[in-house]
Design a protein around this motif. Structure first.
Motif, PDB file in Angstrom:
ATOM      1  N   UNK A 193       7.218   5.473  -0.355  1.00 22.06           N
ATOM      2  CA  UNK A 193       7.617   4.229  -1.020  1.00 22.06           C
ATOM      3  C   UNK A 193       8.324   3.322  -0.019  1.00 22.06           C
ATOM      4  N   UNK A 194       8.095   2.021  -0.139  1.00 25.87           N
ATOM      5  CA  UNK A 194       8.665   1.005   0.740  1.00 25.87           C
ATOM      6  C   UNK A 194       8.170   1.107   2.182  1.00 25.87           C
ATOM      7  N   UNK A 195       6.963   1.655   2.366  1.00 26.63           N
ATOM      8  CA  UNK A 195       6.364   1.699   3.701  1.00 26.63           C
ATOM      9  C   UNK A 195       6.083   0.275   4.177  1.00 26.63           C
ATOM     10  N   UNK A 196       6.404  -0.008   5.449  1.00 23.91           N
ATOM     11  CA  UNK A 196       6.150  -1.361   5.959  1.00 23.91           C
ATOM     12  C   UNK A 196       5.382  -1.381   7.285  1.00 23.91           C
ATOM     13  N   UNK A 197       5.139  -0.211   7.882  1.00 21.06           N
ATOM     14  CA  UNK A 197       4.385  -0.170   9.132  1.00 21.06           C
ATOM     15  C   UNK A 197       3.693   1.181   9.284  1.00 21.06           C
ATOM     16  N   UNK A 238       0.822  -1.221   0.000  1.00 23.39           N
ATOM     17  CA  UNK A 238       0.000   0.000   0.000  1.00 23.39           C
ATOM     18  C   UNK A 238       0.853   1.266   0.000  1.00 23.39           C
ATOM     19  N   UNK A 239       2.183   1.109  -0.090  1.00 17.98           N
ATOM     20  CA  UNK A 239       3.039   2.296  -0.106  1.00 17.98           C
ATOM     21  C   UNK A 239       2.762   3.128  -1.350  1.00 17.98           C
ATOM     22  N   UNK A 259      -3.612   1.234  16.579  1.00 19.67           N
ATOM     23  CA  UNK A 259      -3.759   0.330  15.437  1.00 19.67           C
ATOM     24  C   UNK A 259      -2.444   0.288  14.677  1.00 19.67           C
ATOM     25  N   UNK A 260      -2.181  -0.859  14.063  1.00 19.56           N
ATOM     26  CA  UNK A 260      -0.975  -1.001  13.264  1.00 19.56           C
ATOM     27  C   UNK A 260      -1.273  -1.806  12.007  1.00 19.56           C
ATOM     28  N   UNK A 261      -0.845  -1.263  10.876  1.00 20.29           N
ATOM     29  CA  UNK A 261      -0.939  -1.974   9.594  1.00 20.29           C
ATOM     30  C   UNK A 261       0.470  -2.386   9.203  1.00 20.29           C
ATOM     31  N   UNK A 262       0.671  -3.678   9.053  1.00 23.04           N
ATOM     32  CA  UNK A 262       1.987  -4.202   8.709  1.00 23.04           C
ATOM     33  C   UNK A 262       2.015  -4.649   7.256  1.00 23.04           C
ATOM     34  N   UNK A 263       3.044  -4.217   6.506  1.00 23.06           N
ATOM     35  CA  UNK A 263       3.204  -4.602   5.104  1.00 23.06           C
ATOM     36  C   UNK A 263       4.465  -5.463   5.020  1.00 23.06           C
ATOM     37  N   UNK A 264       4.351  -6.799   5.167  1.00 23.02           N
ATOM     38  CA  UNK A 264       5.515  -7.680   5.312  1.00 23.02           C
ATOM     39  C   UNK A 264       6.488  -7.674   4.136  1.00 23.02           C
ATOM     40  N   UNK A 265       5.986  -7.461   2.917  1.00 24.76           N
ATOM     41  CA  UNK A 265       6.874  -7.529   1.754  1.00 24.76           C
ATOM     42  C   UNK A 265       7.891  -6.398   1.724  1.00 24.76           C
ATOM     43  N   UNK A 266       7.646  -5.322   2.487  1.00 23.51           N
ATOM     44  CA  UNK A 266       8.594  -4.208   2.533  1.00 23.51           C
ATOM     45  C   UNK A 266       9.401  -4.184   3.827  1.00 23.51           C
ATOM     46  N   UNK A 313       6.635   3.849   9.065  1.00 23.72           N
ATOM     47  CA  UNK A 313       8.041   3.461   8.922  1.00 23.72           C
ATOM     48  C   UNK A 313       8.275   2.957   7.509  1.00 23.72           C
ATOM     49  N   UNK A 314       9.396   3.382   6.905  1.00 24.00           N
ATOM     50  CA  UNK A 314       9.739   2.955   5.551  1.00 24.00           C
ATOM     51  C   UNK A 314      11.124   2.348   5.527  1.00 24.00           C
ATOM     52  N   UNK A 315      11.376   1.561   4.500  1.00 25.79           N
ATOM     53  CA  UNK A 315      12.652   0.881   4.334  1.00 25.79           C
ATOM     54  C   UNK A 315      13.365   1.398   3.080  1.00 25.79           C
ATOM     55  N   UNK A 316      14.667   1.187   3.023  1.00 30.54           N
ATOM     56  CA  UNK A 316      15.486   1.524   1.829  1.00 30.54           C
ATOM     57  C   UNK A 316      15.363   2.970   1.335  1.00 30.54           C
ATOM     58  N   UNK A 317      15.880   3.961   2.043  1.00 26.46           N
ATOM     59  CA  UNK A 317      16.509   3.845   3.359  1.00 26.46           C
ATOM     60  C   UNK A 317      15.465   3.955   4.472  1.00 26.46           C
TER      61      UNK A 317
END
Length: 229
Positions: A199-203, A159-160, A219-226, A180-184
């Motif tokens: 982009x690359x949001x994971x939480x 969903x990022x 509440x927390x939405x987790x996006x495992x692929x990122x 929270x996002x990844x890379x970086x």
């Protein structure tokens, strides 16, 4: 005239009394359960990250033992722990409480240190999870029903980059929200209304406070692929 012998006896008795009084004060001060609450509470099924022990004793030079019991395990369970500080080698104990269902549970804790046992009872109230949102959408999709039973949701879809919009129920006060996002890695602050997820949001997390019971609902939405984990 008072003799030196009588003065010496009085002095010895006074010193013994002061020593006994001071040892009593010290013993009372080191009660390991002195700061344990008699009443405590928590919200069931809220999205809590990084939760640790509910209570810890002071540290002692000798080993500490702990025994715990829940008289209402269908409401809440309790687990005792013991540990040693790796820095000063002292010992301590504590417990962790797990919510099961709404209601009030009676929890008994007994800690033994220096061959003396201390017992305390805590009445622990578990509040029912309530959906704190008035609206919650990601893109054009309604995500509101996904939080009717708990504060956790795992999105199998990335969903990022989409618009994350939400409004809080008037019975709650907005505390904070972040993504929270990844890379970086970075953390992006969110607010009620429309937010574009990076982009690359994971939480994605939103935290509010209930005006009714003063507790936080998260509440927390987790996006495992990122996720980097």
């Amino acid at each position: 005239m008072i003799s030196k012998k009588k003065i010496s006896i009085v002095t010895i008795l006074l010193a013994a009394f002061l020593l006994l009084a001071s040892s009593t004060v010290v013993q009372a001060a080191v009660n390991p359960l002195a700061k344990m609450p008699r009443k405590d509470s928590e919200v069931a099924n809220t999205a809590i990250t990084g939760k640790g022990w509910n209570f810890m004793t002071p540290e002692y030079s000798s080993k500490v033992k702990i025994q715990v019991k829940s008289y209402n395990p269908k409401i809440a369970t309790i687990k005792g722990h013991t540990a040693q500080n790796s820095s000063n080698k002292k010992y301590y104990a504590g417990y962790e409480i797990f919510c099961v269902s709404p209601g009030t549970a009676k929890l008994k804790v007994t800690v033994t240190v220096n061959s003396k046992s201390y017992t305390k009872i805590c009445n622990y109230t578990v509040y029912k999870w309530e959906n704190p949102f008035k609206t919650l959408k990601i893109g054009s999709k309604n995500y509101l029903p996904k939080f009717n039973k708990s504060g956790y949701y795992v999105s199998q879809k990335d969903i990022s980059g989409q618009v994350f919009s939400f409004k809080i129920n008037p019975n709650y006060t907005f505390v904070g929200a972040s993504c929270l996002k990844n890379n970086p890695f970075s953390s992006v602050q969110l607010k009620p209304g429309n937010n574009v997820l990076p982009k690359n949001a994971y939480s994605v997390s939103v935290r509010v406070e209930s005006k009714k019971n003063g507790h936080f609902y998260t509440i927390n939405i987790h996006i495992p692929q990122n996720s980097p984990y």
